[in-house]
Motif scaffolding. Structure first.
Motif, PDB file in Angstrom:
ATOM      1  N   TYR A 181      54.374  68.396  43.345  1.00  0.00           N
ATOM      2  CA  TYR A 181      52.971  67.973  43.235  1.00  0.00           C
ATOM      3  C   TYR A 181      52.094  68.545  44.337  1.00  0.00           C
ATOM      4  CZ  TYR A 181      54.697  64.441  39.916  1.00  0.00           C
ATOM      5  OH  TYR A 181      55.276  63.792  38.851  1.00  0.00           O
TER       6      TYR A 181
ATOM      7  N   THR B  35      50.371  64.288  36.502  1.00  0.00           N
ATOM      8  CA  THR B  35      49.636  64.943  37.603  1.00  0.00           C
ATOM      9  C   THR B  35      50.014  66.418  37.627  1.00  0.00           C
ATOM     10  OG1 THR B  35      49.669  62.903  38.892  1.00  0.00           O
ATOM     11  CG2 THR B  35      49.315  64.956  40.112  1.00  0.00           C
TER      12      THR B  35
ATOM     13  N   LEU C 250      51.027  71.500  41.578  1.00  0.00           N
ATOM     14  CA  LEU C 250      50.195  72.443  42.338  1.00  0.00           C
ATOM     15  C   LEU C 250      51.090  73.562  42.857  1.00  0.00           C
ATOM     16  CD1 LEU C 250      47.836  70.029  44.295  1.00  0.00           C
ATOM     17  CD2 LEU C 250      47.352  71.404  42.256  1.00  0.00           C
TER      18      LEU C 250
ATOM     19  N   GLN D 178      49.823  68.520  47.472  1.00  0.00           N
ATOM     20  CA  GLN D 178      48.965  67.395  47.905  1.00  0.00           C
ATOM     21  C   GLN D 178      48.137  66.974  46.709  1.00  0.00           C
ATOM     22  OE1 GLN D 178      48.342  65.297  50.891  1.00  0.00           O
ATOM     23  NE2 GLN D 178      47.583  64.364  49.023  1.00  0.00           N
ATOM     24  N   PRO D 179      48.530  65.884  46.023  1.00  0.00           N
ATOM     25  CA  PRO D 179      47.798  65.489  44.812  1.00  0.00           C
ATOM     26  C   PRO D 179      46.379  65.019  45.139  1.00  0.00           C
ATOM     27  CG  PRO D 179      49.478  63.855  45.379  1.00  0.00           C
ATOM     28  CD  PRO D 179      49.633  64.977  46.343  1.00  0.00           C
ATOM     29  N   GLU D 180      45.475  65.280  44.210  1.00  0.00           N
ATOM     30  CA  GLU D 180      44.076  64.834  44.394  1.00  0.00           C
ATOM     31  C   GLU D 180      43.961  63.325  44.204  1.00  0.00           C
ATOM     32  OE1 GLU D 180      41.987  68.835  42.579  1.00  0.00           O
ATOM     33  OE2 GLU D 180      41.050  66.891  42.151  1.00  0.00           O
ATOM     34  N   HIS D 181      44.754  62.793  43.277  1.00  0.00           N
ATOM     35  CA  HIS D 181      44.660  61.349  42.992  1.00  0.00           C
ATOM     36  C   HIS D 181      46.009  60.688  43.229  1.00  0.00           C
ATOM     37  CE1 HIS D 181      40.783  62.277  41.253  1.00  0.00           C
ATOM     38  NE2 HIS D 181      41.367  63.193  40.486  1.00  0.00           N
TER      39      HIS D 181
END
Ligand code: WQD
Length: 344
Positions: free
Chosen positions: A128, A140, A143, A130-133
Motif C-alpha cells: 500500500y 485501497t 502504490l 503510504q495510503p491516502e486514507h
C-alpha cells in the motif's frame, strides 16, 4: 490433509505449522535456512511432541521441488519462503527479484503439474505504500512500492492472480500482513532476526536483554498523536491462525478461478512510543531509548480495515498488543538463557 509450508522454519511459518497441526492438518516444511535456524524445528518438536516432516531445500530448486511433490500428496501450499528485509532489498534488488519471483513461479508450475489445488500466499501491507486514507481496505490502490522487497510482493500477487484466472485448477488467497510481533506463549519458538534487527520489537527485546545498548526511535515529528509512526501490530499466533482459516475458505470454494486478497491486522493502530510504554509496563522494566532522525522510506501511519477478513474469512485478531509484547520478551529471555547454557 498434507500442506506444504515453504519457509516453515521461519518466524511466521513455524507458528503456522503449530496451528495447522492443532487444526488437524499435516504440515510438511521446506526450508533452506536462508532466514531461519534449525533450532526452530527443535522448538516445534517440544511444542508438538512430534517431529514435523522437513526438507532442507530451496524453493528455487526445481529438481528438489518436483521430488518432494512426487513423494508427498499435497492438498495445499502456504508460501512464506522469501527474502524479506526492506533495507537489504534496496541494496541487492536482483537477489530479491530472482529469489522471491522465481520461487513463486516455480511453485505454481509444480502445483499445476501435480494437481495441488490450494495456495495461501504471504503478502504484506507494504504494497500500500503510504495510503491516502486510513484504515486501508483491500480496495485501497497499491502504490509504487517503497522498496524492491515490497515490489516483489505486489508482483507475486499479480503472478498468482493471473495464473488462477488463466483457468488452472489452482485457487489462491493472498494475505497482506501488517506488523507481526510476539511469539508462541511457550517461549519455545519466536522471531530470530539474523544480525542487527531491522524491526522494532526484536530491537526492543534485544535492548531490554542488554544485547543492544539502546533503541533509537526513528523520528518523532510525524503527524501522529505523539509524533512517532503508527502501525498495526498483530500477534504472530493470531496471524498463524489466519492461514488455517484461509485454507478452510479455499477448501470451501469449489469454483475454479477463485482468488482473493485479505488484510490481516488487528484494525487498531499504535505509535512506536505506545509500544515502548506498553512493553515497559507489561514487563515491569525501563527501556533505554532515544529519539533519532526519521528512517528513509518509513510510512507515517498505516493500519488495516479488517471487515473483510472478519466477515468473509471468519477470522479476527484475539490477542492484545500487551500479550504480544509479553510473549516477545519471554521468548527473548529464553533465547538468552539457552545461549548462556550453551556458552557454559
Ligand atoms: C515499525 C516502526 C520504524 C526499528 C516492515 C516491512 C513490512 C514487514 C514488517 C516483512 C517504524 C520504527 C523500527 C527501530 C524504530 N516486513 N522503528 N526503531 O517498517 O513497519 O514494516 O517490517 O514482511 O513489510 O515493511 O516495520 O518494525 O521495521 O518498523 O523506531 O529500531 O518502528 O520507524 O515506524 P515496518 P519495522
Amino acid at each position: 490433509m498434507k500442506i506444504l509450508v515453504t519457509g516453515g522454519a521461519g518466524f511466521i511459518g513455524s507458528h503456522t505449522v503449530v496451528e495447522l497441526l492443532n487444526a488437524g492438518y499435516e504440515p510438511v516444511i521446506i526450508d533452506n535456512f536462508a532466514n531461519s535456524n534449525p533450532s526452530a524445528l527443535a522448538g516445534l518438536r517440544q511444542i508438538l511432541g512430534q517431529d514435523v516432516p522437513f526438507y532442507d531445500a530451496d524453493c528455487n530448486d526445481s529438481e528438489a521441488l518436483n521430488a518432494i511433490f512426487e513423494k508427498e500428496n499435497f492438498q495445499g501450499v502456504i508460501h512464506f519462503a522469501a527474502h524479506k528485509a526492506v533495507g537489504e532489498s534496496v541494496a541487492k534488488p536482483l537477489m530479491y527479484y530472482r529469489n522471491n519471483l522465481n520461487s513463486t513461479v516455480l511453485l505454481l508450475e509444480t502445483m499445476q503439474k501435480y494437481g495441488v489445488p490450494n495456495l495461501v500466499f504471504s503478502s504484506s501491507c507494504t504494497v500500500y505504500g503510504q495510503p491516502e486514507h486510513l484504515p486501508v481496505t483491500e480496495e485501497t490502490p497499491r502504490l509504487p512500492a517503497q522498496s524492491p522487497y515490497g515490489n516483489t510482493k505486489a508482483i507475486c500477487e499479480d503472478i498468482i492472480r493471473d495464473t488462477v484466472h488463466a483457468g488452472t485448477p489452482i485457487k489462491a488467497i493472498a494475505l497482506r500482513y501488517f506488523n507481526p510481533i510476539g511469539a508462541h506463549p511457550s517461549g519455545l519458538i519466536g522471531e530470530l532476526p539474523l544480525g542487527v534487527p531491522g524491526n522494532l520489537v526484536p530491537f526492543i527485546t534485544q535492548t531490554a536483554a542488554g544485547i543492544r545498548e539502546k533503541l533509537t526511535v526513528f523520528g518523532s515529528d510525524y503527524n501522529t498523536a505523539d509524533g512517532t509512526c503508527v502501525r498495526d501490530f498483530i500477534h504472530v499466533v493470531d496471524l498463524a491462525k489466519a492461514h488455517v482459516q484461509a485454507l478452510r475458505l479455499l477448501d470451501s470454494r469449489e469454483e475454479a478461478g477463485y482468488y482473493d486478497i485479505f488484510n490481516v491486522g488487528t484494525g487498531q493502530g499504535n505509535t512506536v512510543l505506545e509500544v515502548i510504554r506498553t512493553f515497559e509496563e507489561v514487563n515491569d522494566l525501563k527501556l533505554n531509548y532515544t529519539i533519532g532522525p526519521r528512517r528513509p522510506g518509513d510510512v507515517e501511519k498505516i493500519y488495516a480495515q479488517v471487515d473483510k477478513v472478519n466477515d468473509v474469512m471468519g477470522w479476527r485478531a484475539e490477542k492484545s498488543l500487551a500479550e504480544g509484547l509479553q510473549d516477545a520478551w519471554r521468548w527473548e529471555q529464553n533465547l538468552q538463557l539457552k545461549k548462556s547454557i550453551v556458552a557454559g
